[in-house]
Design a protein around this motif. Sequence first.
Motif, PDB file in Angstrom:
ATOM      1  N   SER B 281       0.827  -1.212   0.000  1.00 58.74           N
ATOM      2  CA  SER B 281       0.000   0.000   0.000  1.00 58.74           C
ATOM      3  C   SER B 281       0.859   1.258   0.000  1.00 58.74           C
ATOM      4  O   SER B 281       0.593   2.207  -0.744  1.00 58.74           O
ATOM      5  CB  SER B 281      -0.903   0.016   1.221  1.00 58.74           C
ATOM      6  N   VAL B 282       1.903   1.244   0.844  1.00 62.31           N
ATOM      7  CA  VAL B 282       2.770   2.430   0.892  1.00 62.31           C
ATOM      8  C   VAL B 282       3.432   2.640  -0.462  1.00 62.31           C
ATOM      9  O   VAL B 282       3.542   3.757  -0.968  1.00 62.31           O
ATOM     10  CB  VAL B 282       3.820   2.299   2.012  1.00 62.31           C
ATOM     11  N   ASN B 283       3.825   1.523  -1.102  1.00 64.66           N
ATOM     12  CA  ASN B 283       4.446   1.637  -2.424  1.00 64.66           C
ATOM     13  C   ASN B 283       3.483   2.188  -3.460  1.00 64.66           C
ATOM     14  O   ASN B 283       3.860   3.027  -4.287  1.00 64.66           O
ATOM     15  CB  ASN B 283       4.965   0.278  -2.876  1.00 64.66           C
ATOM     16  N   LEU B 284       2.246   1.699  -3.421  1.00 65.17           N
ATOM     17  CA  LEU B 284       1.240   2.202  -4.369  1.00 65.17           C
ATOM     18  C   LEU B 284       1.035   3.698  -4.163  1.00 65.17           C
ATOM     19  O   LEU B 284       0.927   4.469  -5.111  1.00 65.17           O
ATOM     20  CB  LEU B 284      -0.092   1.467  -4.177  1.00 65.17           C
ATOM     21  N   MET B 285       1.030   4.102  -2.878  1.00 66.73           N
ATOM     22  CA  MET B 285       0.827   5.517  -2.575  1.00 66.73           C
ATOM     23  C   MET B 285       2.013   6.338  -3.105  1.00 66.73           C
ATOM     24  O   MET B 285       1.832   7.393  -3.713  1.00 66.73           O
ATOM     25  CB  MET B 285       0.686   5.707  -1.065  1.00 66.73           C
ATOM     26  N   ALA B 286       3.208   5.806  -2.909  1.00 68.04           N
ATOM     27  CA  ALA B 286       4.405   6.507  -3.394  1.00 68.04           C
ATOM     28  C   ALA B 286       4.359   6.668  -4.905  1.00 68.04           C
ATOM     29  O   ALA B 286       4.661   7.727  -5.458  1.00 68.04           O
ATOM     30  CB  ALA B 286       5.660   5.743  -2.986  1.00 68.04           C
ATOM     31  N   ASP B 287       3.924   5.595  -5.556  1.00 67.23           N
ATOM     32  CA  ASP B 287       3.825   5.629  -7.009  1.00 67.23           C
ATOM     33  C   ASP B 287       2.821   6.686  -7.461  1.00 67.23           C
ATOM     34  O   ASP B 287       3.073   7.458  -8.395  1.00 67.23           O
ATOM     35  CB  ASP B 287       3.391   4.239  -7.491  1.00 67.23           C
ATOM     36  N   GLY B 288       1.682   6.741  -6.752  1.00 69.89           N
ATOM     37  CA  GLY B 288       0.667   7.744  -7.083  1.00 69.89           C
ATOM     38  C   GLY B 288       1.191   9.149  -6.857  1.00 69.89           C
ATOM     39  O   GLY B 288       0.973  10.048  -7.675  1.00 69.89           O
ATOM     40  N   LEU B 289       1.886   9.341  -5.729  1.00 72.78           N
ATOM     41  CA  LEU B 289       2.464  10.660  -5.428  1.00 72.78           C
ATOM     42  C   LEU B 289       3.375  11.102  -6.553  1.00 72.78           C
ATOM     43  O   LEU B 289       3.366  12.254  -6.974  1.00 72.78           O
ATOM     44  CB  LEU B 289       3.286  10.590  -4.137  1.00 72.78           C
ATOM     45  N   LYS B 290       4.180  10.141  -7.029  1.00 67.83           N
ATOM     46  CA  LYS B 290       5.116  10.458  -8.095  1.00 67.83           C
ATOM     47  C   LYS B 290       4.355  10.953  -9.320  1.00 67.83           C
ATOM     48  O   LYS B 290       4.727  11.949  -9.931  1.00 67.83           O
ATOM     49  CB  LYS B 290       5.877   9.192  -8.430  1.00 67.83           C
TER      50      LYS B 290
END
Lengths: 703, 298
Positions: B281-290
Amino acid sequence: MFCNHPLNKLPEHLPTLNIEGLTVAYRQNGRWLEAVRDVSLHIQPGEIYGLVGESGSGKTTLALAVLRYLGQYGMILQGKIELNGKNLLDLQPAEMRKIWGREMAYLPQNSQSALNPTLRVGDQIAEILHYQLDMGMKRAQRRAVDHLREVNIADPERVASSYPHQLSGGMQQRALIAMALCSNPTLLILDEPTTNLDVTTQAAILELLVELISQRQTAALYITHNLAVVAQMCQRVGVMYAGVMLEEAAAASLFAKPLHPYTHGMLSSLPRLGEGKASARLQSIGGQSPPPGQLTSGCVFQPRCPLAIEVCSENPALSSPSAGRHIRCHRWEAILKGEISLPTAPGMESPGRMEASDKEVALSLEGVAVRYPLRRTPLDILRREPGRSVRAVDELDLVIASGQTFGLVGESGSGKTSLARAILGVADRTEGKMELLGAPLPAQLSSRKRETLRRVQIVFQNSEEALNPYLTVEEILLRPLVTLLGLSRQEARDRVPELLRAVRLPAAYAVRLPTQLSGGEKQRVAIGRAFAARPDLLVCDEPVSALDVSVQASILNLLCDLQVENRSSLLFISHDLAVVGYLADVIGVIYLGQLVEIANADDLFKPPFHPYTEALLTAVPTLETQSRQKGIILSGEIPSPTEKPGGCPFHTRCPRLVGEICKTQAPPWQRREGSSKRYRCHIPWMELQAAQGKLANGEIQAG
Amino acid sequence: MRREADSLTLFAQNGAAPGRGRRLLSSLRRLYAVPSAAFGATIVIVFLALAIIGPLIAPYEANQQEFQDARQAPSKAHWFGTDHLGRDVFSRVLLGASEVLWLSGAGTLLAVLCGTGIGLTSGYLGGWVDELVMRLFDSLLALPALLLALLMLGAIGTSVTSVLFVILVVYTPIVARVVRSAVLSIKTRGFVEVARLQGESLGWILFREILPLVLPTLAVETALRFSYSIFLVASLGFLGVGVQPPSPNWGLMVKEARQSVSLTPWALYYPVAAISLLVISVNLMADGLKRVLQSPVE
């Protein structure tokens, strides 16, 4: 089929391109915004049609619509585009692909991104011949070389086997022209093809284009913001504003008697070559172009028009004062009859041209050199060779009197910006003696005192770069007051409205961020910041070259006013001779890091000229239509500073080469009683004056 | 000129000057427009909420042992079953969340603060300072993160503070590098030069002129480091060098349950699922932020 349309009364034969009532829109946030509105035009074979307009006027959108290359967010809402009688809007994408490159070719502005960096230039041309004309690859490659020769490339074999990065900008543009014309298209669309090039290169490219187009009887759509280029190149001109065609006429009549207030405004906002600020203030058009899609009722130009009356809030119809001339304005008849005249500004109160000698000296440079060290290769280190360096500025002497504007002109790569960086204290390695108001000016910024910092400020070319996107206008303007004048934050904040007023911006702009300003407004903020701490010397590095013509004039006027108010000296750097000639009191011409000519602005435009200045002057396109002087077209490009020629640095390109002496001996300064002009050449004054005399007989004042 | 026109149209649409708060809000809204990022962010928020209210809703104490209930399969009384000591797995997973999140969160924050400071200074100053710092960091990065962590914990002993210290040392160089490379491209821009010409202090230039432009990159990097930190904390627990028993650390739980995986597989599955879900989930969020912060629309 088109004869019943009022716009097409005169075609003797079928026009190559015929656009009728074209409306193009872009989709943004779920709404369609019209970028081009009801535009009609036609182009005959062999004709160059100029489409002029400022950024956002829809000229590029029109070109993309003709190419049917609008992308997924663009759509043609209405109208007809016919190429050689067939309607392009009926064609499928696959059919369009056959037309691109074969019947219709496109020459883009940015040659660097238009060429594939991983393919050899010859192969890129051969590819078109192979796919569009079904030529065998081997044969296509041989033909590619021939096409490169046709665009006056001296050694086409070498260029064909080069990669794009190995070629100069001018050479890349030539290769692109060869590419566009190799399949012998009937329509050529040129989108600002020379905007990124130096004037000398531009002159050569324009000449080549005119020649090739008339030879092949190609129809050409020439898109540009540069009115002078249009005057030189085109037979007919259309002026676009906010997506609407305001005026269309034969080039000669348009420039002789513009009927639309916008055309008139644009023409009078251009500084003319050899015309200084003392003679007339530049006319600027107030306000700014509306963002695309903002539908105004009535005439699109009405909010900025000095002649607007009540009726202008209704949409003006397209009227035709004479054959082939069209105008969209309610008041053209009155303008034509001379019942109302467009306002012209009075000459400005100029601080007057002053002699450098009778004033206090603001900045003096003696033997200043700027070096950029080159990396030593491992081989160099093994051979114990000393580190080499490039001299961007070479032993340069310069004096700027206080209150004076010194204009510095030269091509890109001539060292103008390096010199500016040296004066500012941010160049890598600076040698020589620099003095500011009689006190030594340290070469490194870190060793300059706060008072010295206050005295020298800068306005950059690119206001986008010069303003921090995360600081408000207020913060940007108050910082120099805090850091350089030592005011408290509150005191500084109180003075921000005053600064905004000085640069003619409303006080409410204080809370805005730079992204919420237009280009001209950003440059105003940058100028306000530069003048905030009342500097003694302001360095302006191409401050208007990124701006639209109508905005450019108001920025130049602002610079003049503020300079007089603050009694600052100005070092004004530009590649544009007309702009420098307008603003500067004294002009220096720089070539490969050395000044080759210095003169007061009025003397600079009188012969004799240094051959380099002469080349620059003749290369500048002027508004006189079809008057291209068969002037000097410089061969080749400015040499790289790493391999600077010995003797006179200009001898490799000089059209007036004397002989061996130019290659071996550095030329002396030539000067004469009664003239402020000095130039550095082996040719004596009288001899050069006689040779260039014809230029004195009015040809150069053409602008 | 093209960009000018773009910003003009953008301005026309947004209307009046959007403040900082509204810009943050619009970024969030754009984040939620990316489905995967919306999913990730939601799960992360759920985890955060559980970490906070966990002690209130957990049916049992973390270390409450009920030997008669040992090794029970999931049931109504024990949702995730019980482990070999009769501890309720659901309660332990729930109570473990706060520990994992605060350890890795605090560690990430420390590393980001440190890395940003060093990256900004080193990148802006350049020269030998930069060279020295970067070569030092290179040598740290040459060792695998886990190996470096084991070495350090072996040297300084295991405690909560030392785990934080390990995260700091392992991730500071990475953050510093990312920030530094962003600074290198920003420091040549005109407004930084003007700031120097106006005699601005180093602090102002670093934190007011340069830092705001690094923030988007930094936000993405922080989210990424956070996910790696969660993993590191769990890994250290699993290897038995991080947080010590009987703490309900997820990694530690996996280590303990591994020995009796054939008898109580649920005691293994649930902490593993919690770690994976949180990290993903944190990775998905990071990807979205990017995608939101570094897209061309500013």
